[in-house]
Each structure stands twice: as C-alpha cells, then as structure tokens.
Motif scaffolding. Sequence first.
Motif, PDB file in Angstrom:
ATOM      1  N   THR A 188       0.830  -1.210   0.000  1.00 42.54           N
ATOM      2  CA  THR A 188       0.000   0.000   0.000  1.00 42.54           C
ATOM      3  C   THR A 188       0.860   1.254   0.000  1.00 42.54           C
ATOM      4  O   THR A 188       0.628   2.175  -0.793  1.00 42.54           O
ATOM      5  N   ILE A 189       1.869   1.305   0.868  1.00 40.54           N
ATOM      6  CA  ILE A 189       2.695   2.504   0.941  1.00 40.54           C
ATOM      7  C   ILE A 189       3.497   2.696  -0.335  1.00 40.54           C
ATOM      8  O   ILE A 189       3.797   3.837  -0.737  1.00 40.54           O
ATOM      9  N   SER A 190       3.831   1.603  -1.010  1.00 44.53           N
ATOM     10  CA  SER A 190       4.605   1.739  -2.249  1.00 44.53           C
ATOM     11  C   SER A 190       3.810   2.478  -3.320  1.00 44.53           C
ATOM     12  O   SER A 190       4.393   3.128  -4.203  1.00 44.53           O
ATOM     13  N   GLN A 191       2.476   2.399  -3.254  1.00 43.60           N
ATOM     14  CA  GLN A 191       1.661   3.138  -4.215  1.00 43.60           C
ATOM     15  C   GLN A 191       1.781   4.651  -4.008  1.00 43.60           C
ATOM     16  O   GLN A 191       1.702   5.429  -4.963  1.00 43.60           O
ATOM     17  N   ALA A 192       1.987   5.045  -2.755  1.00 42.82           N
ATOM     18  CA  ALA A 192       2.186   6.466  -2.472  1.00 42.82           C
ATOM     19  C   ALA A 192       3.501   6.961  -3.041  1.00 42.82           C
ATOM     20  O   ALA A 192       3.660   8.153  -3.313  1.00 42.82           O
ATOM     21  N   PHE A 193       4.453   6.037  -3.235  1.00 43.35           N
ATOM     22  CA  PHE A 193       5.781   6.399  -3.725  1.00 43.35           C
ATOM     23  C   PHE A 193       5.951   6.065  -5.210  1.00 43.35           C
ATOM     24  O   PHE A 193       7.077   5.999  -5.710  1.00 43.35           O
ATOM     25  N   THR A 194       4.847   5.855  -5.909  1.00 42.07           N
ATOM     26  CA  THR A 194       4.893   5.514  -7.337  1.00 42.07           C
ATOM     27  C   THR A 194       4.415   6.694  -8.174  1.00 42.07           C
ATOM     28  O   THR A 194       3.382   7.296  -7.877  1.00 42.07           O
ATOM     29  N   PHE A 208       1.105   9.720  -3.951  1.00 38.60           N
ATOM     30  CA  PHE A 208       0.002  10.114  -3.074  1.00 38.60           C
ATOM     31  C   PHE A 208       0.580  11.003  -1.975  1.00 38.60           C
ATOM     32  O   PHE A 208       1.061  10.524  -0.955  1.00 38.60           O
ATOM     33  N   GLY A 209       0.569  12.295  -2.158  1.00 36.16           N
ATOM     34  CA  GLY A 209       1.070  13.201  -1.139  1.00 36.16           C
ATOM     35  C   GLY A 209       2.581  13.260  -1.027  1.00 36.16           C
ATOM     36  O   GLY A 209       3.104  13.844  -0.078  1.00 36.16           O
ATOM     37  N   PHE A 210       3.289  12.647  -1.959  1.00 36.50           N
ATOM     38  CA  PHE A 210       4.743  12.685  -1.976  1.00 36.50           C
ATOM     39  C   PHE A 210       5.234  13.038  -3.373  1.00 36.50           C
ATOM     40  O   PHE A 210       4.776  12.457  -4.359  1.00 36.50           O
ATOM     41  N   ARG A 211       6.157  13.981  -3.453  1.00 36.87           N
ATOM     42  CA  ARG A 211       6.902  14.186  -4.677  1.00 36.87           C
ATOM     43  C   ARG A 211       8.011  13.145  -4.738  1.00 36.87           C
ATOM     44  O   ARG A 211       8.423  12.604  -3.702  1.00 36.87           O
ATOM     45  N   LYS A 219      16.532   7.023  -4.743  1.00 30.62           N
ATOM     46  CA  LYS A 219      15.143   7.475  -4.779  1.00 30.62           C
ATOM     47  C   LYS A 219      14.824   8.267  -3.524  1.00 30.62           C
ATOM     48  O   LYS A 219      15.124   7.843  -2.406  1.00 30.62           O
ATOM     49  N   VAL A 220      14.216   9.424  -3.717  1.00 27.43           N
ATOM     50  CA  VAL A 220      13.834  10.286  -2.612  1.00 27.43           C
ATOM     51  C   VAL A 220      12.350  10.602  -2.743  1.00 27.43           C
ATOM     52  O   VAL A 220      11.874  10.980  -3.814  1.00 27.43           O
ATOM     53  N   VAL A 221      11.594  10.421  -1.661  1.00 28.88           N
ATOM     54  CA  VAL A 221      10.203  10.855  -1.620  1.00 28.88           C
ATOM     55  C   VAL A 221      10.137  12.000  -0.614  1.00 28.88           C
ATOM     56  O   VAL A 221      10.665  11.904   0.488  1.00 28.88           O
ATOM     57  N   ARG A 236      12.637  11.793   2.469  1.00 30.23           N
ATOM     58  CA  ARG A 236      12.991  10.445   2.899  1.00 30.23           C
ATOM     59  C   ARG A 236      13.898   9.807   1.842  1.00 30.23           C
ATOM     60  O   ARG A 236      13.458   9.528   0.735  1.00 30.23           O
ATOM     61  N   TYR A 237      15.145   9.575   2.224  1.00 31.38           N
ATOM     62  CA  TYR A 237      16.137   9.006   1.331  1.00 31.38           C
ATOM     63  C   TYR A 237      16.145   7.504   1.604  1.00 31.38           C
ATOM     64  O   TYR A 237      16.931   6.989   2.408  1.00 31.38           O
ATOM     65  N   ILE A 238      15.221   6.839   0.952  1.00 29.73           N
ATOM     66  CA  ILE A 238      14.780   5.500   1.365  1.00 29.73           C
ATOM     67  C   ILE A 238      15.922   4.492   1.391  1.00 29.73           C
ATOM     68  O   ILE A 238      16.056   3.709   2.338  1.00 29.73           O
ATOM     69  N   GLU A 239      16.733   4.471   0.356  1.00 33.20           N
ATOM     70  CA  GLU A 239      17.776   3.442   0.259  1.00 33.20           C
ATOM     71  C   GLU A 239      18.821   3.585   1.351  1.00 33.20           C
ATOM     72  O   GLU A 239      19.470   2.603   1.727  1.00 33.20           O
ATOM     73  N   ASP A 240      19.016   4.783   1.873  1.00 30.85           N
ATOM     74  CA  ASP A 240      19.978   5.014   2.938  1.00 30.85           C
ATOM     75  C   ASP A 240      19.335   5.044   4.316  1.00 30.85           C
ATOM     76  O   ASP A 240      20.034   5.193   5.318  1.00 30.85           O
TER      77      ASP A 240
END
Length: 282
Positions: A188-194, A208-211, A219-221, A236-240
């Motif tokens: 579900t959260i991955s859809q916000a980051f797509t 969804f609410g994230f650039r 990847k940065v959201v 949010r610098y997800i990979e790090d």
Amino acid sequence: MAIMILAEEGKISYDDSVHTYLPEFTFDNITIRHLLNHTSGLPNYMYYVEHKLPKDSIPYNDVMLKVMFENNPKLNFNPGRKFSYCNTGYAILPLIVEKVTGKTFIDFVETKIFKKLGMNSSFVYSRLFENKHKGRTMGYFRWRGRYAVNLDTKNDGIVGDKGIYSTISDLRKWDDALYNNTLVSDSTISQAFTRVRLSNGRDWHYGFGFRIKEVKDRKVVYHFGRWNSFKTYLGRYIEDHSTIILLNNTNRNISWLVKKIEHILFKDSTKVTIEQDSTILQ
C-alpha cells in the motif's frame, strides 16, 4: 494516509468516483486517485471561500464544498490529463473519510495515526476549534525590522490540505512507521511512492502526497510545506534510511538548506555510513 488506511480495509477504492461518496460533488469522472495525485483538474477552492462567503465566516470542508458547487466550478482540464498541484483535492478527501467512517477527520487522524504511533504532540488544527490547542506555534513574517504574527485566515477552518501541527520527534515516529509498515502494508505505501501515469502515457514525479526525485541515483520521496509563514520539508532518502526534517515558522526559504544537507550526506557516497548520517541529522 487516512485514505490509504481505508483502502487497505476495503472500505474504499482509489478508482471510485468521488461522486459516489459525495453526491453534491457533481463531477462523476473524478476519482479518489485523481484527488490524491493532483490530476483532477479542479479549481482552487480558496477563491470560492474568499469571494463567495461572508467575510466573517469560517467554513469547514463541507461548507467549502457546498459553496464551491453552488457556483458551478469549471475544470481546468480533463481529469487525468495532466498534473497541477491544487489544495482542493486534499480538502475534499477528508469529507470522504468522514462519510465512510462516521467520524470527523480530526478524530480519525488522532485515533488511527497519532495515538497509534505515539505522536502525542501532533494534532489537526481547524480554526473552528481554535481553543483546543492554545499553545500551538504561530507563523511570523518580517515587518518594519521586526517579526509580526501571521494571523489565521478564513481558509484555516478547512483541514486536509494543511493544518497538521507536529514536532521533530513526532515526525521521526511518522518516518519510522512508513519504514516499518505500522499503519499500512508495504504494497500500500509503495503506491504512495509511485509516479502517477497521465492519460497521455507519461509519468509525473508525484505519488500520493509525496513528490518523487532522485539524488545521486537514490530514490527520494519528499514534500515541502508552505502556509501562513510556515515553510517546512520532509525528505525520505529511502535506500539510505536517512530523513531530513525541517520545520520553520519565519517565512524564510529553506530549499537552499535542503541542498546543503544533501551535499553533506552524499558528496562521497563511498565513505558516508548510515551511522555517520544519523549523527549529521541529529
């Protein structure tokens, strides 16, 4: 997040027409997904609030929607055709939450998100209930060599597109919850980051609410916030597993500071460790 919680519970679908839940919303070709990723084509509700309501009125979201559709709004483009950032969608989404749950948006967020995550200093603010949070921080702007308070506007009665008050500590809990799937599942959260796919087949860097962007192939959201002299950032610098949180209430530009912190984090990616990142962010 409130919408994603309801979707995961099976109470709504992203591709449902908004009209299904809000009969007064007369556009039957606009979906919840369009509202989430700013592709609805709706005009800015603030014009209707500021020009079509009495000057001393402080509307909530339902009054905003009523006055807007009483004045026959026109779409700026066909839904899904392009991206155009517009607060209207995020002011309508709370009404869907309220319709589906029978709770106020404020109570839903308090119960389902803030209390669940232990975000005890966070709340949803509406000017209609201003006495509830007397100690809240105000925004300030420079005036004749001094700082002056930026007072609430009539739009501050409306929630969803703004009005979230929080702290660095609470936003750290929010960030952890997004990593740990405390509120919704990873799928579900991955859809916000797509990235949203437009009707012309092109992708646009918004979920969804994230650039969404890339920094040094990471990847940065993220999202900036701006309202009544508040200028904020959460990236949010997800990979790090690194996050930058900036909260400012003096109407100053903070985008330069984001770039400086990113430079510290990523100028030598072969040497910067997660432990060092944490030290920098603290």
